[in-house]
Scaffold this active site. Structure first.
Site, PDB file in Angstrom:
ATOM      1  CE  LYS A 152       0.875   1.893   3.217  1.00  0.00           C
ATOM      2  NZ  LYS A 152       2.181   2.445   3.701  1.00  0.00           N
ATOM      3  CE1 TYR A 235      -1.320   0.077   7.500  1.00  0.00           C
ATOM      4  CE2 TYR A 235      -0.196   2.103   6.894  1.00  0.00           C
ATOM      5  CZ  TYR A 235      -0.210   0.728   6.997  1.00  0.00           C
ATOM      6  OH  TYR A 235       0.885   0.004   6.608  1.00  0.00           O
TER       7      TYR A 235
HETATM    8  P1  NAD Z   1      12.609   1.821   1.838  1.00  0.00           P
HETATM    9  O1  NAD Z   1      13.050   3.167   1.356  1.00  0.00           O
HETATM   10  O2  NAD Z   1      13.193   1.329   3.097  1.00  0.00           O
HETATM   11  O3  NAD Z   1      12.833   0.734   0.693  1.00  0.00           O
HETATM   12  C1  NAD Z   1      12.593   0.997  -0.660  1.00  0.00           C
HETATM   13  C2  NAD Z   1      13.298  -0.035  -1.523  1.00  0.00           C
HETATM   14  O4  NAD Z   1      13.129   0.321  -2.893  1.00  0.00           O
HETATM   15  C3  NAD Z   1      14.818  -0.072  -1.288  1.00  0.00           C
HETATM   16  O5  NAD Z   1      15.268  -1.384  -1.352  1.00  0.00           O
HETATM   17  C4  NAD Z   1      15.371   0.707  -2.461  1.00  0.00           C
HETATM   18  O6  NAD Z   1      16.686   0.333  -2.810  1.00  0.00           O
HETATM   19  C5  NAD Z   1      14.396   0.339  -3.551  1.00  0.00           C
HETATM   20  N1  NAD Z   1      14.373   1.298  -4.665  1.00  0.00           N
HETATM   21  C6  NAD Z   1      14.374   0.943  -5.945  1.00  0.00           C
HETATM   22  N2  NAD Z   1      14.350   2.019  -6.725  1.00  0.00           N
HETATM   23  C7  NAD Z   1      14.340   3.085  -5.926  1.00  0.00           C
HETATM   24  C8  NAD Z   1      14.318   4.492  -6.155  1.00  0.00           C
HETATM   25  N3  NAD Z   1      14.263   5.014  -7.377  1.00  0.00           N
HETATM   26  N4  NAD Z   1      14.334   5.294  -5.089  1.00  0.00           N
HETATM   27  C9  NAD Z   1      14.339   4.803  -3.833  1.00  0.00           C
HETATM   28  N5  NAD Z   1      14.336   3.470  -3.558  1.00  0.00           N
HETATM   29  C10 NAD Z   1      14.356   2.622  -4.604  1.00  0.00           C
HETATM   30  O7  NAD Z   1      11.019   1.873   1.958  1.00  0.00           O
HETATM   31  P2  NAD Z   1      10.067   0.904   2.775  1.00  0.00           P
HETATM   32  O8  NAD Z   1       9.745   1.525   4.074  1.00  0.00           O
HETATM   33  O9  NAD Z   1      10.616  -0.457   2.764  1.00  0.00           O
HETATM   34  O10 NAD Z   1       8.720   1.015   1.894  1.00  0.00           O
HETATM   35  C11 NAD Z   1       8.562   0.297   0.685  1.00  0.00           C
HETATM   36  C12 NAD Z   1       7.072   0.141   0.382  1.00  0.00           C
HETATM   37  O11 NAD Z   1       6.454  -0.562   1.441  1.00  0.00           O
HETATM   38  C13 NAD Z   1       6.296   1.438   0.257  1.00  0.00           C
HETATM   39  O12 NAD Z   1       5.310   1.295  -0.732  1.00  0.00           O
HETATM   40  C14 NAD Z   1       5.626   1.618   1.608  1.00  0.00           C
HETATM   41  O13 NAD Z   1       4.407   2.335   1.536  1.00  0.00           O
HETATM   42  C15 NAD Z   1       5.365   0.184   1.983  1.00  0.00           C
HETATM   43  N6  NAD Z   1       5.336  -0.019   3.445  1.00  0.00           N
HETATM   44  C16 NAD Z   1       4.302  -0.751   3.978  1.00  0.00           C
HETATM   45  C17 NAD Z   1       4.260  -0.990   5.327  1.00  0.00           C
HETATM   46  C18 NAD Z   1       3.172  -1.862   5.898  1.00  0.00           C
HETATM   47  O14 NAD Z   1       3.027  -1.910   7.108  1.00  0.00           O
HETATM   48  N7  NAD Z   1       2.432  -2.552   5.078  1.00  0.00           N
HETATM   49  C19 NAD Z   1       5.246  -0.481   6.172  1.00  0.00           C
HETATM   50  C20 NAD Z   1       6.297   0.240   5.606  1.00  0.00           C
HETATM   51  C21 NAD Z   1       6.335   0.459   4.236  1.00  0.00           C
END
Ligand code: NAD
Length: 386
Positions: A152, A235
């Site tokens: 999401k 959420y």
């Molecule tokens: P994060 O920044 O920690 O991770 C992002 C990942 O994408 C990294 O591995 C990064 O290397 C990669 N990536 C690839 N291309 C990229 C670019 N152009 N710029 C930046 N990163 C790039 O983020 P996250 O917190 O892991 O979030 C990722 C997804 O998960 C989002 O859609 C977020 O909304 C979702 N999320 C959901 C929950 C949940 O509880 N369901 C919790 C946190 C995050």
């Protein structure tokens, strides 16, 4: 008729029956009761049954959520196993693959991603990328003939959501949006209580989801479709919809983008919104990237309320149900949200069923969020497009 006389020890055991016999046996062999488990294992140990079939998963994007929550959750899942990783950082991917037993042939980058099509060990793809990349990687996943679980918010806008749903239909593969709260027992219990109307009809709903986000973070980038509404406000919105079991008709909203704070050059720091549901039930929600952590909602009914503290967190939910006469905190055994969510999708894939939170669910939220964004700009009440 009087009982016949017991003439010998043998008669006595016979007359006393099995209960008496076992008592005597217990007394006679008191010092031979085994203390250590006889087979060198607990006598009541639950030995897991191997499921007939499991689902192989590719995790796309090895960021914080994938590394800290999703990959560890495979250890607690029943039907899901990780068989591939997609990352732009080969060293990290190799290290993670070693930890989780993913073969080197299961490591991909964003250029070789489409070759997942040739990997028979991958049935499902979990998109854990920045929001702006969800649509592209979901659609390419479907073109590789895999099922897709997408984080999401579903995508950056309504058109992308519609394209993702269409791609899934064309490929005849399943699309699920990762609304993990629909698979954990506290939020499920709230839904049950709301549907039962034990506390009378619902009158209003309020929710708050706040955290402090420091730079750099994908959540602060406009280009990556960040911002508090899609990241955490969703959420509150989704919970309002599942608690009320209805779709909002109209919304009003305010967004605050402080000019003095460089973190909020591209996205608002906070968004507050109100939604009007059929019959006049109102929901008020707020989300912020600049306020200390607070994640809760309350369903206000005519004869009491349901309150869920830490409602949107990975753990620590506290569920209070109060009526005019009494107040109780419900004790429920928690589960790993990500293991439950992945196993639900695996079960749907194996059984040919529709997931509880399909693409259409993400699209509904996206339509409401589009109306909220418009309302925040126009300063007017906006209708939600159906
Ligand atoms: P994060 O920044 O920690 O991770 C992002 C990942 O994408 C990294 O591995 C990064 O290397 C990669 N990536 C690839 N291309 C990229 C670019 N152009 N710029 C930046 N990163 C790039 O983020 P996250 O917190 O892991 O979030 C990722 C997804 O998960 C989002 O859609 C977020 O909304 C979702 N999320 C959901 C929950 C949940 O509880 N369901 C919790 C946190 C995050």
């Amino acid at each position: 008729m009087p009982a016949p006389p017991i003439s010998s020890r043998r008669d006595f055991l016979g007359a006393a029956g099995a209960w008496g016999a076992s008592m005597m046996a217990g007394l006679a062999s008191a010092d031979s009761v085994p203390l250590a488990p006889p087979d060198k294992q607990p006598v009541d140990v639950a030995i897991p049954e191997k499921p007939e079939k499991t689902v192989g998963w590719a995790i796309v994007g090895l960021g914080k959520l994938a590394l800290e929550e999703i990959l560890p959750a495979f250890g607690r899942s029943r039907l899901s196993r990780v068989t591939a990783l997609v990352s732009g950082h080969p060293d990290k991917a190799k290290k993670v693959a070693d930890v989780y037993g993913v073969p080197e042939s299961g490591i991909y980058n964003y250029e070789t991603y489409d070759r997942l099509a040739d990997n028979p060990d991958v049935d499902a793809i979990y998109i854990v990328l920045p929001n702006s990349m969800h649509a592209e990687y979901t659609i390419r996943g479907f073109q590789a003939k895999k099922h897709v679980l997408c984080e999401k918010p579903m995508a950056a806008n309504v058109a992308e959501c519609e394209a993702m749903i269409a791609a899934g239909r064309e490929a005849e593969r399943k699309l699920m949006i990762a609304y993990r709260l629909r698979y954990e027992p506290f939020n499920k219990k709230v839904i049950e209580l709301c549907r039962s109307e034990e506390l009378g009809p619902i009158q209003s709903f309020s929710a708050s989801n706040c955290q402090v986000v420091e730079a750099p973070n994908i959540r602060l980038s406009g280009e990556l479709a960040g911002g508090p509404l899609g990241d955490i406000g969703v959420y509150c919105l989704n919970a309002a919809r599942y608690c009320l079991d209805a779709e909002p008709i109209e919304v009003s909203a305010f967004a605050h983008q402080p000019e003095t704070d460089p973190r909020f050059r591209e996205v608002p720091a906070a968004v507050s919104f109100a939604m009007k549901f059929p019959g006049g039930v109102l929901a008020t929600c707020d989300c912020s990237f600049n306020a200390s952590e607070s994640r809760r909602y309350r369903v206000q009914c005519q004869k009491g309320f349901i309150d869920l503290e830490n409602a949107f967190s990975y753990e620590g939910q506290i569920l209070t149900v109060a009526s005019d006469k009494r107040r109780a905190q419900l004790q429920i055994a928690p589960v790993d949200h990500f293991a439950a969510e992945m196993d639900h999708f695996s079960e749907c894939i194996l059984g040919g069923n529709e997931p509880r939170t399909p693409g259409e669910e993400g699209l509904k939220d996206m339509k409401v969020m589009a109306a909220i964004e418009t309302a925040a700009k126009s300063g007017r009440v906006e209708r939600v497009c159906s």
